[in-house]
Design a protein around this motif. Sequence first.
Motif, PDB file in Angstrom:
ATOM      1  N   GLU A 107      34.854  22.145  91.656  1.00 13.34           N
ATOM      2  CA  GLU A 107      35.798  21.827  91.037  1.00 13.34           C
ATOM      3  C   GLU A 107      37.058  21.974  91.812  1.00 13.34           C
ATOM      4  OE1 GLU A 107      34.009  24.095  90.125  1.00 13.34           O
ATOM      5  OE2 GLU A 107      35.059  25.714  89.729  1.00 13.34           O
ATOM      6  N   ARG A 113      29.469  14.678  91.732  1.00 10.66           N
ATOM      7  CA  ARG A 113      29.140  15.682  91.265  1.00 10.66           C
ATOM      8  C   ARG A 113      27.477  15.627  90.740  1.00 10.66           C
ATOM      9  NH1 ARG A 113      32.937  14.818  87.067  1.00 10.66           N
ATOM     10  NH2 ARG A 113      35.132  14.729  87.796  1.00 10.66           N
ATOM     11  N   THR A 128      39.416  13.759  85.985  1.00 10.79           N
ATOM     12  CA  THR A 128      38.599  14.675  85.947  1.00 10.79           C
ATOM     13  C   THR A 128      38.330  15.084  84.249  1.00 10.79           C
ATOM     14  OG1 THR A 128      40.324  16.221  86.165  1.00 10.79           O
ATOM     15  CG2 THR A 128      39.005  15.522  88.047  1.00 10.79           C
ATOM     16  N   ALA A 169      33.833  10.587  91.331  1.00  7.59           N
ATOM     17  CA  ALA A 169      33.796  11.881  91.336  1.00  7.59           C
ATOM     18  C   ALA A 169      32.495  12.170  90.627  1.00  7.59           C
ATOM     19  CB  ALA A 169      35.015  12.490  90.539  1.00  7.59           C
ATOM     20  N   ASN A 170      32.294  11.276  89.441  1.00  4.08           N
ATOM     21  CA  ASN A 170      31.057  11.859  88.714  1.00  4.08           C
ATOM     22  C   ASN A 170      29.689  11.786  89.351  1.00  4.08           C
ATOM     23  OD1 ASN A 170      32.075  12.326  86.327  1.00  4.08           O
ATOM     24  ND2 ASN A 170      32.474  10.368  85.584  1.00  4.08           N
ATOM     25  N   GLU A 216      37.320  19.305  94.730  1.00  2.00           N
ATOM     26  CA  GLU A 216      37.600  17.967  94.182  1.00  2.00           C
ATOM     27  C   GLU A 216      39.075  17.895  93.864  1.00  2.00           C
ATOM     28  OE1 GLU A 216      35.077  16.047  90.600  1.00  2.00           O
ATOM     29  OE2 GLU A 216      36.611  17.395  89.800  1.00  2.00           O
ATOM     30  N   ARG A 227      37.237   8.333  89.115  1.00  2.00           N
ATOM     31  CA  ARG A 227      36.706   8.652  87.882  1.00  2.00           C
ATOM     32  C   ARG A 227      35.036   8.656  88.198  1.00  2.00           C
ATOM     33  NH1 ARG A 227      37.499   7.830  81.404  1.00  2.00           N
ATOM     34  NH2 ARG A 227      36.027   9.436  80.801  1.00  2.00           N
TER      35      ARG A 227
END
Lengths: 186, 180
Positions: free
Chosen positions: A134, A88, A156, A84-85, A137, A81
């Motif tokens: 998205e 991004r 997500t 992934a942030n 991912e 988590r």
Amino acid sequence: MSSSPPSSPIDPSLPLRAKGGDRQAFAQLVELCYPRSLRFALHMVGNREDAEEAVQDTFVRVYHHLGRFRDDGRFEPWLFRILANRCRTVLAKRRRHAEVIQYGDVPDHGAPTMVEGPDWMEEIHKVLATLPVEQREAFLLHHVEELAYEEIAAVTGVKLSALRMRVKRACDLLRVRLAEVRRDDR
Amino acid sequence: MIDERDAVIEAVRGRLRASVADQADPRAVARILSAAFAAPAPSRWRRWLDAWHLPVMSRVGAAVVAVIALAAGFVARGVLPNRAPVDPMAVTGEFPIPVTPASDPRSGAVATQFVFEAPAAQSVALVGDFNGWVPTAAPLVRLRSGVWTVTVPLMPGRHVYAFLVDGARSMPTTADRAPW
């Protein structure tokens, strides 16, 4: 013979010990999770330098926010988590949407494929980079990092039905665009 | 089936999974540990929020609501001027962690990584003229490979140092003798 980073669950005691201040436990967590983290970041952001920075930033955040980790939770979804942030954030800073993927020092272990070719890996990376963020991912988390849809939802914040659709669309686009690339190469 | 892996997807998946070595680069791990251990700890406020184990957004939302309510109360009582009390960083959920690099351009210190191979050791510490030969000043962290590592800021120049392995002195082969 191909090899890939192990995806077996992390010993639940490790993050708890790290949470309690055990630096050795945190070091072991980093060692165990680094390959998968780097792989995901590499395929998300498209270049090694940004990927390594995202992974490093992630583990620093993990270390300083271990107090937020639930004792009864699984570490990997929580880690992904944060990662992934970070990925991004890296992508959001970029102006260009099309990336030329350079993997000069990433070892290619020659995994068996049905459609072989000298530039197959480069083609995969180029097409992967064209997917919406998205979808890329979701595809990577499910098919490459083998997270369950429920875990990806935790990563997500997206509903299961939407996640499944993202993965499906990513697969559809990969098939179509890879076929186009191979057609253009002939 | 919506999630079916055909030959193409299986091939792509296989290639992507095999694209990274399965062993972590010790140098990369050492850099991460140095950055993590060197960065300032979160504020007391952040640690208090973490202790409640609440999801990030609900915790942030509760904190924002509390701040707004408190400020609104003070405004109503004429204590504070009418201005937005919300920290934009709290609203976005972003809590940047300022990573203090071991190198300090202000003092000229350079981050210097020490690596010592001792798979059987229980503890390894770095002592030298830069930390007063204090055994507890720079403990090394053991990696799974049996390599121990630590990164310390050093001023450019020559330094005298040694490793303490399980409390016993171990001299680098190319270094001058330590004063004790």
